[in-house]
Scaffold this motif. Structure first.
Motif, short mmCIF file in Angstrom:
data_model
loop_
_atom_site.label_atom_id
_atom_site.label_comp_id
_atom_site.label_asym_id
_atom_site.label_seq_id
_atom_site.Cartn_x
_atom_site.Cartn_y
_atom_site.Cartn_z
N GLY A 1 -2.24 10.45 -1.82
CA GLY A 1 -1.48 10.52 -3.07
C GLY A 1 -1.15 11.95 -3.42
N PRO A 2 -0.38 12.18 -4.45
CA PRO A 2 0.05 11.18 -5.42
C PRO A 2 1.29 10.43 -4.95
N HIS A 3 1.42 9.19 -5.48
CA HIS A 3 2.56 8.34 -5.13
C HIS A 3 3.12 7.68 -6.39
N ASN A 4 4.38 7.29 -6.29
CA ASN A 4 5.00 6.42 -7.27
C ASN A 4 6.00 5.54 -6.53
N LYS B 1 0.85 -1.19 0.00
CA LYS B 1 0.00 0.00 0.00
C LYS B 1 0.88 1.24 0.00
N MET B 2 0.51 2.21 -0.80
CA MET B 2 1.21 3.49 -0.82
C MET B 2 0.35 4.46 -0.02
N ASN C 1 -2.20 2.54 -4.68
CA ASN C 1 -2.39 3.86 -4.06
C ASN C 1 -3.49 3.73 -3.02
N ASN C 2 -3.13 3.96 -1.78
CA ASN C 2 -4.07 3.79 -0.67
C ASN C 2 -4.59 5.13 -0.17
N CYS D 1 9.16 6.81 -2.81
CA CYS D 1 8.14 7.63 -3.48
C CYS D 1 8.78 8.99 -3.72
N GLU E 1 -5.64 3.06 -7.59
CA GLU E 1 -4.80 2.96 -8.78
C GLU E 1 -3.59 2.09 -8.44
N SER E 2 -3.19 1.23 -9.37
CA SER E 2 -2.12 0.27 -9.06
C SER E 2 -1.32 -0.10 -10.30
N ALA F 1 0.51 8.09 -9.24
CA ALA F 1 -0.83 7.53 -9.04
C ALA F 1 -1.59 8.52 -8.16
#
Length: 118
Positions: free
Chosen positions: A64-67, A33-34, A60-61, A103, A87-88, A82
């Motif tokens: 966000g945004p995350h990568n 999980k991000m 993406n938990n 990230c 989104e995954s 994301a």
């Protein structure tokens, strides 16, 4: 004679199946999980050990945004951000080793992780 040969062949094949001969190991998919459920800027889990050929699904938990950028491995990195919850994407880790990732937007906040591939 051919009936006896058929029975012997079937017995050998059944035994081979029971012992796992000729069958490929099944690769696993594990989820990271991000953004934690409690709202922290972190990967959850942030460390894991997987087998060579296993896949990591980054989801993406929250917050966000995350990568996920894998240091020294552009082929495993996902630099697109994301934004939407849920989104995954997936990355398969084929080679044994230790992979550090982060990230980009939240690295300074400590959003980093490690994957050990055995």
């Amino acid at each position: 004679m051919s009936r006896l040969l058929g029975i012997c062949l079937a017995t050998v094949l059944s035994l081979a199946g029971l012992l796992g001969w000729g069958s490929a190991a099944t690769a696993a998919t594990v989820e990271v999980k991000m953004g934690t459920d409690s709202g922290l800027l972190a990967f959850e889990p942030n460390t894991m050990t997987i087998g060579a050929g296993d896949t990591v699904k980054f989801v993406n938990n929250k917050l966000g945004p995350h990568n996920a950028v894998v240091e020294g491995h552009t082929e495993l990195s996902h630099t697109d951000l994301a934004f939407a919850p849920g989104e995954s994407w997936e990355e398969t880790f084929s080679e044994p080793g230790t992979y550090s990732y982060y990230c980009e937007p939240h690295r300074g906040a400590g959003m980093v992780g490690t994957i050990t591939v055995e």
